[in-house]
Write a protein that holds these residues in place. Structure first.
Motif, PDB file in Angstrom:
ATOM      1  N   LEU A 159       0.827  -1.213   0.000  1.00 22.10           N
ATOM      2  CA  LEU A 159       0.000   0.000   0.000  1.00 22.10           C
ATOM      3  C   LEU A 159       0.857   1.256   0.000  1.00 22.10           C
ATOM      4  CD1 LEU A 159      -2.777  -1.099   2.546  1.00 22.10           C
ATOM      5  CD2 LEU A 159      -3.024  -0.834   0.068  1.00 22.10           C
ATOM      6  N   ASN A 160       1.958   1.234   0.767  1.00 22.75           N
ATOM      7  CA  ASN A 160       2.813   2.424   0.848  1.00 22.75           C
ATOM      8  C   ASN A 160       3.619   2.641  -0.427  1.00 22.75           C
ATOM      9  OD1 ASN A 160       2.773   3.872   3.602  1.00 22.75           O
ATOM     10  ND2 ASN A 160       2.766   1.724   4.175  1.00 22.75           N
ATOM     11  N   VAL A 161       4.152   1.553  -1.005  1.00 20.42           N
ATOM     12  CA  VAL A 161       4.916   1.693  -2.247  1.00 20.42           C
ATOM     13  C   VAL A 161       4.013   2.186  -3.379  1.00 20.42           C
ATOM     14  CG1 VAL A 161       6.173   0.429  -4.036  1.00 20.42           C
ATOM     15  CG2 VAL A 161       6.680   0.000  -1.628  1.00 20.42           C
ATOM     16  N   THR A 162       2.822   1.616  -3.481  1.00 21.14           N
ATOM     17  CA  THR A 162       1.887   2.033  -4.525  1.00 21.14           C
ATOM     18  C   THR A 162       1.490   3.496  -4.357  1.00 21.14           C
ATOM     19  OG1 THR A 162       1.006  -0.218  -4.677  1.00 21.14           O
ATOM     20  CG2 THR A 162      -0.334   1.540  -5.616  1.00 21.14           C
ATOM     21  N   LYS A 163       1.269   3.898  -3.113  1.00 19.80           N
ATOM     22  CA  LYS A 163       0.844   5.276  -2.841  1.00 19.80           C
ATOM     23  C   LYS A 163       1.914   6.288  -3.229  1.00 19.80           C
ATOM     24  CE  LYS A 163      -0.739   8.245   0.970  1.00 19.80           C
ATOM     25  NZ  LYS A 163      -1.083   8.288   2.425  1.00 19.80           N
ATOM     26  N   HIS A 164       3.184   5.971  -2.944  1.00 20.18           N
ATOM     27  CA  HIS A 164       4.261   6.950  -3.144  1.00 20.18           C
ATOM     28  C   HIS A 164       5.009   6.781  -4.462  1.00 20.18           C
ATOM     29  CE1 HIS A 164       3.809   8.585   0.894  1.00 20.18           C
ATOM     30  NE2 HIS A 164       3.836   7.349   1.389  1.00 20.18           N
ATOM     31  N   GLY A 166       3.907   4.229  -7.122  1.00 15.15           N
ATOM     32  CA  GLY A 166       3.114   3.649  -8.197  1.00 15.15           C
ATOM     33  C   GLY A 166       3.174   2.132  -8.234  1.00 15.15           C
ATOM     34  N   PHE A 167       2.198   1.542  -8.928  1.00 10.67           N
ATOM     35  CA  PHE A 167       2.092   0.089  -8.981  1.00 10.67           C
ATOM     36  C   PHE A 167       3.248  -0.537  -9.763  1.00 10.67           C
ATOM     37  CE2 PHE A 167       0.477  -3.934 -10.666  1.00 10.67           C
ATOM     38  CZ  PHE A 167      -0.012  -4.528  -9.506  1.00 10.67           C
ATOM     39  N   GLY A 168       3.776   0.152 -10.755  1.00 10.34           N
ATOM     40  CA  GLY A 168       4.899  -0.378 -11.531  1.00 10.34           C
ATOM     41  C   GLY A 168       6.116  -0.646 -10.666  1.00 10.34           C
ATOM     42  N   SER A 169       6.405   0.268  -9.761  1.00  9.62           N
ATOM     43  CA  SER A 169       7.536   0.077  -8.844  1.00  9.62           C
ATOM     44  C   SER A 169       7.302  -1.110  -7.923  1.00  9.62           C
ATOM     45  CB  SER A 169       7.753   1.342  -8.006  1.00  9.62           C
ATOM     46  OG  SER A 169       8.098   2.442  -8.830  1.00  9.62           O
ATOM     47  N   LEU A 170       6.054  -1.272  -7.494  1.00  8.96           N
ATOM     48  CA  LEU A 170       5.730  -2.400  -6.626  1.00  8.96           C
ATOM     49  C   LEU A 170       5.923  -3.736  -7.356  1.00  8.96           C
ATOM     50  CD1 LEU A 170       4.625  -3.479  -3.940  1.00  8.96           C
ATOM     51  CD2 LEU A 170       2.324  -3.248  -4.894  1.00  8.96           C
TER      52      LEU A 170
END
Length: 402
Positions: A159-164, A166-170
């Protein structure tokens, strides 16, 4: 045998490495699974029912794959299946960002479910072969800690990675996480003793084992628990938005805290007192947690709910798995582990669809109240069946020995 010798026998390099592998596998799963609902809603403008399909199709494909894997391991070396499964899971994690429609994303979820189903069958089977029989509850408790920690830390990270970022980075982080499993598996240098003969024979199978009906009851209880977890996994981020809790991901952090505390305690309690001493208070804890969460409008209420859920969930899961393993001979541990993880995925799949429909009609708070009723069902079924078993045992006449 001294306590020190027993300890060394449990904490072997193989046991530690396989536990780390399990953690990485489930961390990859949970990081992405928790972020899919918001991602799918934002990118594809999907409703709650469509969002729940992203969870359900993965779980169904994993269940089907485990049944096929159970057949395959009688013909193919287990390490080959393990590495093929890891490769499939890695590839589909990496290509999630290329999905340009709900249909293509669902196909990728099916592909990932296949890889995950293969790996999550083989690793626990290896582990159950190397845990000393007199420390089964404790060993599964520690091994299961890897799964529960991943189930708690993964959603928070996702949730934190996606929020800051984006989903691609996750998706990229998830891919790297699975890739780390390869060197750890090689580092373990382990084929459990009971499997060495099979490995030397190129994976020649042992005779097919009959289905163990004793696994059905604990598997049903695990389904009930997993339904409640699917509501957290699929909708807690959306619930947080609806009640204006910006840091709702902290639920999983505090959840992890109590899981770490309770896991070793519940395993030893199971070994000494049996499953009733663990399951009844733990089920009450999960029920109370979900009820508090359904009314949560502040961080203290969210944290209290998380702590209680961690206590209950962290005690129930390893107890059920150890219970299933204890009721089967070692040659059926693959079947027991498969049933355990299949019941988890079945509960997640059914729960995502059912609770998604409830949330669409009644809102997220009411959904969590309905979810809590599954723990009432858990308690009623458990107490009824155990009471019946006790009466049945009491009615068996004592035959005097000669």
């Amino acid at each position: 045998m001294s306590n020190q010798e027993q300890h060394l026998k449990l904490w072997t390099r193989a046991f530690i490495c396989l536990t780390i592998c399990s953690f990485l596998l489930f961390l990859n799963l949970q990081m992405l699974l928790s972020s899919f609902p918001a991602y799918v809603k934002d990118k594809f403008l999907a409703g709650d029912l469509t969002v729940s399909l992203v969870t359900s199709v993965f779980a169904i494909s994993a269940i089907a794959t485990r049944f096929l894997t159970a057949v395959l391991i009688r013909k193919v070396h287990r390490h080959i299946i393990l590495f093929i499964g890891l490769a499939i899971a890695t590839i589909f994690t990496a290509i999630y960002v290329w999905a340009d429609s709900i249909g293509s994303l669902l196909l990728m979820r099916v592909g990932y479910g296949i890889g995950f189903g293969m790996v999550s069958t083989i690793i626990p089977t290896f582990v159950s072969q190397i845990i000393p029989g007199n420390r089964l509850g404790e060993g599964i408790g520690y091994f299961g800690l890897s799964t529960s920690l991943a189930m708690s830390m993964g959603p928070m990270i996702g949730l934190n990675v996606t929020k800051h970022f984006g989903f691609g980075s996750l998706a990229m982080i998830g891919t790297v996480t699975v890739l780390f499993i390869f060197p750890v598996i090689l580092l373990s240098r382990s084929i459990p003793p009971g499997l060495k003969k099979q490995a030397a024979a190129g994976g020649v199978p042992s005779p097919k084992q009959p289905f163990n009906k004793k696994l059905l009851f604990p598997a049903l209880l695990n389904v009930c628990l997993s339904v409640t977890y699917s509501g957290l996994l699929s909708f807690i981020a959306l619930f947080g938005e609806s009640v204006h809790l910006a840091q709702v991901g902290l639920f999983f952090l505090f959840n992890a805290f109590t899981i770490i505390i309770i896991r070793p305690i519940s395993g030893k309690l199971f070994d000494s007192k049996g499953h009733a001493a663990v399951l009844i208070p733990a089920a009450i804890s999960v029920f109370t947690s979900l009820l508090i969460l359904s009314y949560a409008t502040s961080m203290p209420m969210l944290i209290l709910s998380a702590l209680l859920y961690g206590l209950g969930f962290g005690a129930i899961q390893p107890t059920i798995q150890a219970w299933m393993l204890r009721t089967t001979p070692k040659e059926q541990h693959g079947m027991a582990n498969s049933m355990f993880y299949n019941s988890t995925d079945l509960g997640v799949a059914v729960g995502a669809l059912m609770l998604g429909a409830i949330s669409s009609a009644s809102g997220y708070g009411m959904m969590y109240r309905y979810s809590s009723l599954f723990m009432i069902l858990f308690l009623v079924v458990y107490v009824f069946v155990e009471f019946f078993n006790v009466r049945k045992q009491a009615e068996i006449p004592n035959v005097p020995t000669m």
